[in-house]
Design an enzyme around this catalytic site. Structure first.
Site, PDB file in Angstrom:
ATOM      1  N   CYS A 186      44.965   8.715 -10.483  1.00 44.46           N
ATOM      2  CA  CYS A 186      44.396   9.750  -9.613  1.00 44.46           C
ATOM      3  C   CYS A 186      42.962  10.167  -9.919  1.00 44.46           C
ATOM      4  CB  CYS A 186      45.284  10.986  -9.646  1.00 44.46           C
ATOM      5  SG  CYS A 186      46.902  10.656  -8.944  1.00 44.46           S
ATOM      6  N   LEU A 219      52.182  17.154  -9.260  1.00 44.02           N
ATOM      7  CA  LEU A 219      52.945  16.755 -10.450  1.00 44.02           C
ATOM      8  C   LEU A 219      52.063  15.914 -11.359  1.00 44.02           C
ATOM      9  CD1 LEU A 219      53.766  13.494 -10.417  1.00 44.02           C
ATOM     10  CD2 LEU A 219      55.367  14.251  -8.705  1.00 44.02           C
TER      11      LEU A 219
END
Ligand SMILES: NC(=O)c1ccc[n+]([C@@H]2O[C@H](COP(=O)([O-])OP(=O)(O)OC[C@H]3O[C@@H](n4cnc5c(N)ncnc54)[C@H](O)[C@@H]3O)[C@@H](O)[C@H]2O)c1
Length: 485
Positions: free
Chosen positions: A293, A180
């Site tokens: 991330c 996601l």
């Protein structure tokens, strides 16, 4: 972790596994929360408990004001919560009741010790694994949802087998990385491009893989559910993020050339996008990538490469990070230089603080570095972001040691309640997040110009401003990343 240890001879002691009826998710963060909320919403007959050691976070998930902003999330949580979706601080109780356990805890970069600055800190994964080993029921399926280094499942299995009080405990570990993107999490979860489920090629591994695939098959297109080996699945997540980050650094490298040659990076990237082999996404030049991330997953891949004796591979991926850091620094330097090489005591409006639009997440946001640079150069910074709280801004800037060397009182920056208030009296406005309200037709640019100190500068690090000529006509001096005016 030794890549030479083989699991293929693993002596499977699998308990018979029926369909999944009770799921526990350890970690109620940006991944665990939305992922399992959507799962519960789509599977009303499965009980889903999202558990966390943070009482504050769980209290927020149980309140009207959810701990994270994500378009569409409120409606999903409100419909499922109390029906088959529960948020709890009873970590052990939630694990004990579950027949499938998602591990969605944070995996930050190690700050000290061996591998500091590169290796993933797996202390949270290990702590969660120890609780699973101690309290989970026989035959529970364990799913790595967190992004982890390749072959982490092997370490998890060793911990599970060593810590479990039962002599005939049976654990199957799956890899199910989450793809996601914050800001579009609900859309991504409802119709994912792919769901990877990695498993060992043992009968127990295949059965566990099938059980998880059955859960996703309740709403995900069958062709999007991909089964593969455990190590490939773990590595696929790092590979995908490395490739995405690499595109951003590549287009930013081209942007720097554009600025020196009077080429326009937006024209160049739109020409490149039309080539189907290149594709259209992640070619937006700007002030660099942020988020929790990309940076850490690349560091993780670099560390993995070094550990495997592949320094050239490590060096290749390192350049993606080098280019990103340079892009942010170059943007700050340009601001100072264009404002007559001094910004001491000048008021500068920073519009947007989140690492991208439609999220309140500030982790690794480029705005943090740029604000730090502006403050260090003596500017008075006025920050406005529609979804980031003052407390989050304070935390983010404090963690980077961002402070003003000239402010005689206060922090040297002010968090403002609106775009207009941030700009009033400022000499420059700097776009750091592409929130749609900044490019809305409702923005009265003439009024903003009148409220600013002259000359009034716009520095656009996010391609917010489309009609540069119109703004120039009003009187602004406009600079956009990657555009050689
Ligand atoms: N944020 C993203 O967009 C994204 C996307 C894909 C994958 N990931 C990966 O997913 C993982 C989680 O990321 P996140 O952004 O949700 O992190 P997060 O920090 O928002 O949430 C992690 C949560 O885990 C909890 N936790 C830690 N140890 C625990 C334990 N032993 N027991 C119970 N709870 C515990 C923490 O309190 C925290 O609330 C990371 O590995 C990340 O790399 C993140």
């Amino acid at each position: 972790m030794s890549p030479n240890v083989s699991y293929f001879n693993h002596n499977s002691r699998d308990a018979p596994r029926g369909p999944v009826k009770n799921i526990c998710c350890i970690g109620a963060g940006y991944v665990g929360g939305p992922t399992c909320a959507v799962l519960a919403w789509k599977c009303p007959d499965i009980k889903v408990t999202i558990t966390d050691i943070s009482e504050e976070r769980i209290a927020a998930w149980n309140s009207e004001e959810l701990p994270i902003f994500e378009p569409g999330l409120d409606a999903v949580v409100k419909e499922a919560r109390g029906r088959n979706l529960f948020f709890s601080t009873d970590v052990d109780g939630s694990i004990a009741a579950a027949d499938l356990i998602f591990v969605s805890v944070n995996t930050p970069t190690k700050e000290a010790g061996i591998g500091a600055g590169l290796a993933a800190d797996l202390c949270y994964v290990e702590a969660a694994t120890r609780r699973i080993a101690t309290v989970s029921k026989k035959g529970a399926i364990i799913v790595e949802k967190s992004t982890v280094p390749c072959r982490t499942a092997e370490s998890m299995r060793k911990i599970l087998e060593a810590v479990s009080p039962s002599t005939d405990a049976s654990f199957e570990i799956l890899s199910n990385p989450e793809f996601l993107a914050e800001g579009t999490a609900i859309e991504d979860l409802l119709d994912p491009a792919r769901v990877l489920i990695g498993a060992m090629p043992t009968p127990g591994g295949q059965l566990a893989q099938q059980r998880l695939a059955e859960v996703y098959a309740r709403w995900v297109r069958p062709e999007a559910i991909i089964t593969m080996g455990l190590w490939s699945s773990e590595l696929s997540k790092l590979a995908a993020n490395a490739l995405l980050a690499q595109r951003v650094s590549s287009i930013n490298a081209i942007a720097a050339i554009c600025e020196k040659t009077e080429a326009n990076v937006h024209e160049v990237s739109s020409a490149c996008r039309l080539d189907l082999r290149i594709g259209s996404k992640f070619l937006e030049a700007g002030v660099g990538f942020g988020g929790s991330c990309f940076q850490k997953d690349l560091q993780n891949l670099i560390y993995l490469s070094l550990s495997l004796g592949l320094p050239e591979v490590a060096e290749y991926w390192k350049q993606v990070l080098v280019m990103n850091a340079w892009t942010k620094r170059r943007f700050s330097k340009d601001i100072v230089q264009k404002m007559f090489s001094t910004i001491t005591s000048k008021h500068i409006a920073v519009l947007g603080f989140a690492f991208k639009a439609d999220t309140g997440d500030t982790r690794e946001a480029p705005a943090i570095d740029v604000c730090r640079d502006l403050l260090e150069d003596g500017a008075v910074v006025h920050i406005y972001d529609p979804k980031v709280s003052e407390a989050s801004i304070d935390r983010a800037l404090m963690a980077k040691g961002a402070c003003s060397h000239t402010a005689t009182k206060g922090k040297g920056y002010i968090v403002e309640p609106s775009m207009q208030q941030a700009c009033a009296g400022a000499s420059a406005l700097v776009f750091m997040t592409n929130w749609t309200e900044f490019s809305s037709k409702q923005v009265d640019w003439k009024a903003i110009y009148q409220s600013m100190s002259k000359p009034a500068f716009i520095f656009d690090g996010r391609n917010v401003v489309k009609d540069v000529e119109a703004l120039k006509k009003i009187g602004f001096s406009v600079y956009k990343s990657g555009v050689g005016y």
